[in-house]
Scaffold this active site. Sequence first.
Site, PDB file in Angstrom:
ATOM      1  N   GLY A   1       0.827  -1.200   0.000  1.00 49.22           N
ATOM      2  CA  GLY A   1       0.000   0.000   0.000  1.00 49.22           C
ATOM      3  C   GLY A   1       0.860   1.248   0.000  1.00 49.22           C
ATOM      4  O   GLY A   1       0.559   2.227   0.682  1.00 49.22           O
TER       5      GLY A   1
ATOM      6  N   ASN B   1       1.754  -2.155   5.410  1.00 53.06           N
ATOM      7  CA  ASN B   1       0.971  -0.941   5.586  1.00 53.06           C
ATOM      8  C   ASN B   1      -0.429  -1.037   4.985  1.00 53.06           C
ATOM      9  O   ASN B   1      -1.336  -0.323   5.416  1.00 53.06           O
ATOM     10  CB  ASN B   1       1.715   0.234   4.948  1.00 53.06           C
ATOM     11  CG  ASN B   1       0.839   1.463   4.824  1.00 53.06           C
ATOM     12  OD1 ASN B   1       0.561   2.146   5.810  1.00 53.06           O
ATOM     13  ND2 ASN B   1       0.391   1.750   3.607  1.00 53.06           N
TER      14      ASN B   1
ATOM     15  N   TYR C   1     -12.977  -3.457  11.720  1.00 51.59           N
ATOM     16  CA  TYR C   1     -11.607  -2.996  11.463  1.00 51.59           C
ATOM     17  C   TYR C   1     -10.760  -3.114  12.720  1.00 51.59           C
ATOM     18  O   TYR C   1      -9.641  -3.644  12.693  1.00 51.59           O
ATOM     19  CB  TYR C   1     -11.681  -1.553  10.971  1.00 51.59           C
ATOM     20  CG  TYR C   1     -10.368  -0.824  10.838  1.00 51.59           C
ATOM     21  CD1 TYR C   1      -9.436  -1.192   9.871  1.00 51.59           C
ATOM     22  CD2 TYR C   1     -10.084   0.279  11.641  1.00 51.59           C
ATOM     23  CE1 TYR C   1      -8.245  -0.485   9.724  1.00 51.59           C
ATOM     24  CE2 TYR C   1      -8.901   0.987  11.500  1.00 51.59           C
ATOM     25  CZ  TYR C   1      -7.980   0.597  10.539  1.00 51.59           C
ATOM     26  OH  TYR C   1      -6.806   1.291  10.403  1.00 51.59           O
TER      27      TYR C   1
ATOM     28  N   ALA D   1      -9.774  -6.717  13.574  1.00 46.01           N
ATOM     29  CA  ALA D   1      -8.725  -7.265  12.713  1.00 46.01           C
ATOM     30  C   ALA D   1      -7.356  -6.721  13.101  1.00 46.01           C
ATOM     31  O   ALA D   1      -6.357  -7.456  13.130  1.00 46.01           O
ATOM     32  CB  ALA D   1      -9.038  -6.942  11.249  1.00 46.01           C
ATOM     33  N   LYS D   2      -7.292  -5.447  13.422  1.00 43.07           N
ATOM     34  CA  LYS D   2      -6.015  -4.843  13.807  1.00 43.07           C
ATOM     35  C   LYS D   2      -5.576  -5.308  15.202  1.00 43.07           C
ATOM     36  O   LYS D   2      -4.373  -5.427  15.469  1.00 43.07           O
ATOM     37  CB  LYS D   2      -6.113  -3.316  13.755  1.00 43.07           C
ATOM     38  CG  LYS D   2      -6.222  -2.748  12.352  1.00 43.07           C
ATOM     39  CD  LYS D   2      -4.964  -3.007  11.516  1.00 43.07           C
ATOM     40  CE  LYS D   2      -4.936  -2.146  10.260  1.00 43.07           C
ATOM     41  NZ  LYS D   2      -3.720  -2.360   9.452  1.00 43.07           N
TER      42      LYS D   2
END
Length: 257
Positions: free
Chosen positions: A14, A82, A150, A153-154
């Site tokens: 990314g 990233n 989100y 997942a992080k």
Amino acid sequence: MDSIFKGQVALVTGGTKGIGKAIADTLKDKGAEVIVTARNTPEAGINGYYFIAADLTQPESAEMIAKEIIEKYGRIDIIVNNAGANLGPGGGYAALSDEDWYNDWQLNFMTAVRINKALLPTMINQNSGSIINISTGAAKQPIWDMTMSYSSAKAALNAYSKALASELGPKGIRVNVVSPGLVKTTLMLDFIENIAASSGSNFDDTFKAIMDKVGVPLNRMAEPLEVASLVAFLASPEAKYITGTNYSVDGGASPTV
């Protein structure tokens, strides 16, 4: 430190915009050969980087990227995972479908797992390397109506990174996490615009509401370079005794030390 990474090869997933581009630029400016990945070649083109077009949510992409890097450079010294984004809709648990959960976990967790797995044999053979996984402050402070899938997942990425650091330390490889807060990128600005539009508000009021909810003592968003500078330090020999650590770049938003 201008040539601190001379002779080293770095991958930034990314890496064509936002935080990723700032990281790629910083590593390149300090002497690294930098490979960047993204789904599509940027309209402005790629100058000074080796670009690999890849959709990292597709399982086969990691092996393809690794094969191309090793064939071209013969080594890999720095991996910056990233690639990521908050894909799920706001609104809490009831608004999230199975597909929303799957998409957030694929992009924000499994992409890093696959890239690392594909390239780690080379790092292990070298007995050296640095992996930096880009997480988020929302992994520790999830906002239920904005970042539920989100954040989860992080949070998994954080736990995985700690375990990987413990496994790879004896092999000469360091693994760290950088967790930005609100960063002034096109993706973040679009995210705020979308929330404003869906709530019938305007950008300024929505931004203020988010800042109030998150609580940022420095009272501004970070610039991408402020994240990139920390990543470069962690990848450098100056951080050679640092591994298994999660660094916040959040303007003081985290309520605990």
